[in-house]
Scaffold this active site. Structure first.
Site, PDB file in Angstrom:
ATOM      1  N   MET A  31      32.797  18.751  44.659  1.00  0.00           N
ATOM      2  CA  MET A  31      32.369  17.439  44.161  1.00  0.00           C
ATOM      3  C   MET A  31      31.187  16.934  44.992  1.00  0.00           C
ATOM      4  O   MET A  31      30.896  15.734  45.004  1.00  0.00           O
ATOM      5  CB  MET A  31      33.527  16.442  44.226  1.00  0.00           C
ATOM      6  CG  MET A  31      34.684  16.860  43.318  1.00  0.00           C
ATOM      7  SD  MET A  31      35.747  15.507  42.853  1.00  0.00           S
ATOM      8  CE  MET A  31      36.358  14.980  44.439  1.00  0.00           C
ATOM      9  N   GLY A  32      30.505  17.831  45.703  1.00  0.00           N
ATOM     10  CA  GLY A  32      29.377  17.410  46.538  1.00  0.00           C
ATOM     11  C   GLY A  32      29.852  16.843  47.864  1.00  0.00           C
ATOM     12  O   GLY A  32      31.003  17.048  48.259  1.00  0.00           O
ATOM     13  N   HIS A  38      32.939  23.518  53.142  1.00  0.00           N
ATOM     14  CA  HIS A  38      32.291  24.051  51.933  1.00  0.00           C
ATOM     15  C   HIS A  38      31.366  25.216  52.290  1.00  0.00           C
ATOM     16  O   HIS A  38      31.265  26.194  51.544  1.00  0.00           O
ATOM     17  CB  HIS A  38      31.451  22.960  51.256  1.00  0.00           C
ATOM     18  CG  HIS A  38      32.253  21.839  50.666  1.00  0.00           C
ATOM     19  ND1 HIS A  38      32.205  20.554  51.147  1.00  0.00           N
ATOM     20  CD2 HIS A  38      33.135  21.817  49.629  1.00  0.00           C
ATOM     21  CE1 HIS A  38      32.995  19.780  50.416  1.00  0.00           C
ATOM     22  NE2 HIS A  38      33.586  20.524  49.502  1.00  0.00           N
ATOM     23  N   GLU A 149      42.053  25.762  51.463  1.00  0.00           N
ATOM     24  CA  GLU A 149      43.505  25.548  51.615  1.00  0.00           C
ATOM     25  C   GLU A 149      43.835  24.126  52.064  1.00  0.00           C
ATOM     26  O   GLU A 149      44.997  23.756  52.108  1.00  0.00           O
ATOM     27  CB  GLU A 149      44.091  26.559  52.616  1.00  0.00           C
ATOM     28  CG  GLU A 149      44.224  27.944  52.020  1.00  0.00           C
ATOM     29  CD  GLU A 149      44.911  28.930  52.949  1.00  0.00           C
ATOM     30  OE1 GLU A 149      45.184  28.568  54.115  1.00  0.00           O
ATOM     31  OE2 GLU A 149      45.154  30.064  52.510  1.00  0.00           O
ATOM     32  N   LYS A 150      42.811  23.334  52.411  1.00  0.00           N
ATOM     33  CA  LYS A 150      43.131  21.947  52.807  1.00  0.00           C
ATOM     34  C   LYS A 150      43.806  21.231  51.636  1.00  0.00           C
ATOM     35  O   LYS A 150      44.742  20.478  51.820  1.00  0.00           O
ATOM     36  CB  LYS A 150      41.894  21.179  53.249  1.00  0.00           C
ATOM     37  CG  LYS A 150      42.288  19.817  53.839  1.00  0.00           C
ATOM     38  CD  LYS A 150      41.148  19.084  54.430  1.00  0.00           C
ATOM     39  CE  LYS A 150      40.348  18.371  53.395  1.00  0.00           C
ATOM     40  NZ  LYS A 150      41.112  17.288  52.710  1.00  0.00           N
ATOM     41  N   SER A 187      35.165  15.555  52.949  1.00  0.00           N
ATOM     42  CA  SER A 187      34.070  14.658  52.542  1.00  0.00           C
ATOM     43  C   SER A 187      34.425  13.214  52.879  1.00  0.00           C
ATOM     44  O   SER A 187      33.543  12.389  53.109  1.00  0.00           O
ATOM     45  CB  SER A 187      33.815  14.785  51.039  1.00  0.00           C
ATOM     46  OG  SER A 187      33.548  16.128  50.723  1.00  0.00           O
TER      47      SER A 187
HETATM   48  O1  PAF Z   1      38.533  20.033  45.706  1.00  0.00           O
HETATM   49  C1  PAF Z   1      37.609  19.476  45.064  1.00  0.00           C
HETATM   50  O2  PAF Z   1      36.505  19.245  45.562  1.00  0.00           O
HETATM   51  C2  PAF Z   1      37.861  19.094  43.614  1.00  0.00           C
HETATM   52  O3  PAF Z   1      39.170  18.687  43.417  1.00  0.00           O
HETATM   53  C3  PAF Z   1      37.465  20.212  42.620  1.00  0.00           C
HETATM   54  C4  PAF Z   1      38.316  21.444  42.808  1.00  0.00           C
HETATM   55  C5  PAF Z   1      36.004  20.571  42.799  1.00  0.00           C
HETATM   56  C6  PAF Z   1      37.664  19.702  41.183  1.00  0.00           C
HETATM   57  O4  PAF Z   1      36.877  18.583  40.919  1.00  0.00           O
END
Ligand code: PAF
Length: 280
Positions: A31-32, A38, A149-150, A187
Site C-alpha cells: 500500500m506504499g 518492503h 510475516e508481520k 508504515s
Molecule cells: O499488507 C499490505 O500492505 C496490504 O494489506 C496488502 C496485502 C497490500 C493488500 O492491500
C-alpha cells in the site's frame, strides 16, 4: 527512475513481453509508504524470479470507517527510489477508480479465519484485503507473490484463498524485518512520537519474554497475563496477546505443535501488531 504503469492494459503488455521471453515473475503487493521490510520483500522477489513487480495501491476496501485511510502515509517519490534500489523491474500503481468502478460489487469472503484476532478488532478488514489481493494476482498472474510475516493472519488468509480458488501462484511468507532495537518495521511507525517510539520496543520485548517463558514449559495462561500486564505498564492499551495454532490460529494453552504468539496493542493513537513463532 523505476518504470511505472497505472493501467491493467499497460501492466499486461509489459508482462506479455516478459512471458514471451520465458521470464518468471514475482509480485509484491503493497500500500506504499515503503520501508526496510518492503525492501527485503522486493529483494527476495528479485532472487526468486527473473522479474520483480511491486504494486502500490492504498486499498480503501480494507479500512473501516473510523480507521486511518485519510491520514495513511503517502510517499510515492521515496517509494520509487526504494524500489529502484531494491532492483524492482516494474511499479504497478493503479487508481482507485480503475480498481473499484462505481458499480463494483463482488467481494471475496475470507471465511472464519477472517473473523478472529485482527478480524474481530477490524470487521470487514480481511474481506477488503483478500478481495484486492486476488484482483492484483489475477491482473498480474505472477509465478509467486510475497507477503511479510508481520501480517501473519493476512498471510494465512491469502494462502488459503489462493488454494481455495485454485490460483496457480506460489505464496511466499517473508520473515519480519526489525529495526535495531527489535521493533518490526511498519508504515504506521511514522505516527509514533519520539516518546512513543521509545516505549514501542516493549512490544517485541514482551513477545520475546513471553515466548521464552512458554518455551520453558511455564503455565501459558499465566505467561500471557504477565505479558499483557507488561505491555500495559509500558503504556500500551492491549487488544490481544494470544498464543494460537500456527495454521488455524485457534487459541491454544498447550504447546504440542507449531504455534504463534500474536499481539495487537495501541500506543497513543497508533495500533501496532507483531508476532513470533513459538514452537517449530
Ligand atoms: O499488507 C499490505 O500492505 C496490504 O494489506 C496488502 C496485502 C497490500 C493488500 O492491500
Amino acid at each position: 527512475m523505476i518504470s511505472t504503469v497505472t493501467t491493467i492494459r499497460d501492466l499486461r503488455t509489459t508482462l506479455l513481453g516478459w512471458r514471451e521471453a520465458g521470464e518468471t515473475v514475482a509480485l509484491v503487493p503493497t500500500m506504499g509508504a515503503l520501508h526496510q521490510g518492503h525492501k527485503v520483500l522486493v529483494e527476495t522477489a528479485g532472487k526468486m524470479a527473473k522479474r520483480a513487480v511491486t504494486s502500490i495501491f492504498l486499498n480503501p476496501l480494507q479500512f473501516g470507517p473510523k480507521e486511518d485511510l485519510a491520514k495513511y502515509p503517502r510517499s510515492l517519490e521515496a517509494d520509487q527510489k526504494l524500489l529502484s534500489e531494491a532492483g524492482c523491474d516494474l511499479l504497478y500503481a493503479p487508481t482507485p477508480a480503475d480498481m473499484y468502478p462505481p458499480d463494483f460489487a463482488a467481494k471475496i469472503d475470507p471465511g472464519p479465519l477472517g473473523t478472529i484476532l485482527e478480524g474481530a478488532a477490524r470487521p470487514g478488514h480481511f474481506t477488503g484485503v483478500v478481495t484486492v489481493v486476488i484482483k492484483l494476482l489475477l491482473q498480474t498472474m505472477p509465478d509467486i507473490a510475497l507477503f511479510g510475516e508481520k501480517d501473519y493472519q493476512q498471510l494465512l488468509i491469502i494462502h488459503r484463498a489462493v488454494r481455495d480458488l485454485d490460483l496457480p501462484i506460489h505464496i511466499v511468507g517473508v520473515p519480519i524485518v526489525r529495526d535495531t532495537d527489535g521493533l518490526a518495521f511498519s508504515s504506521r511507525n511514522v505516527y509514533l512520537s519520539p516518546d512513543e517510539r521509545k516505549c514501542a520496543v516493549a512490544l517485541p520485548n514482551t513477545l520475546q519474554e513471553t515466548a521464552a517463558t512458554i518455551r520453558e514449559g511455564k503455565d501459558i495462561a499465566a505467561a500471557l497475563k504477565t505479558g499483557q500486564d507488561k505491555l500495559t505498564k509500558a503504556g500500551f492499551t492491549v487488544d490481544y496477546l494470544e498464543l494460537a495454532d500456527a495454521h488455524t490460529l485457534a487459541p491454544t494453552r498447550t504447546l504440542t505443535g507449531p504455534a504463534r504468539l500474536l499481539a495487537a496493542a495501541k500506543i497513543g493513537a497508533t495500533r501496532l501488531i507483531d508476532n513470533l513463532a513459538v514452537a517449530g
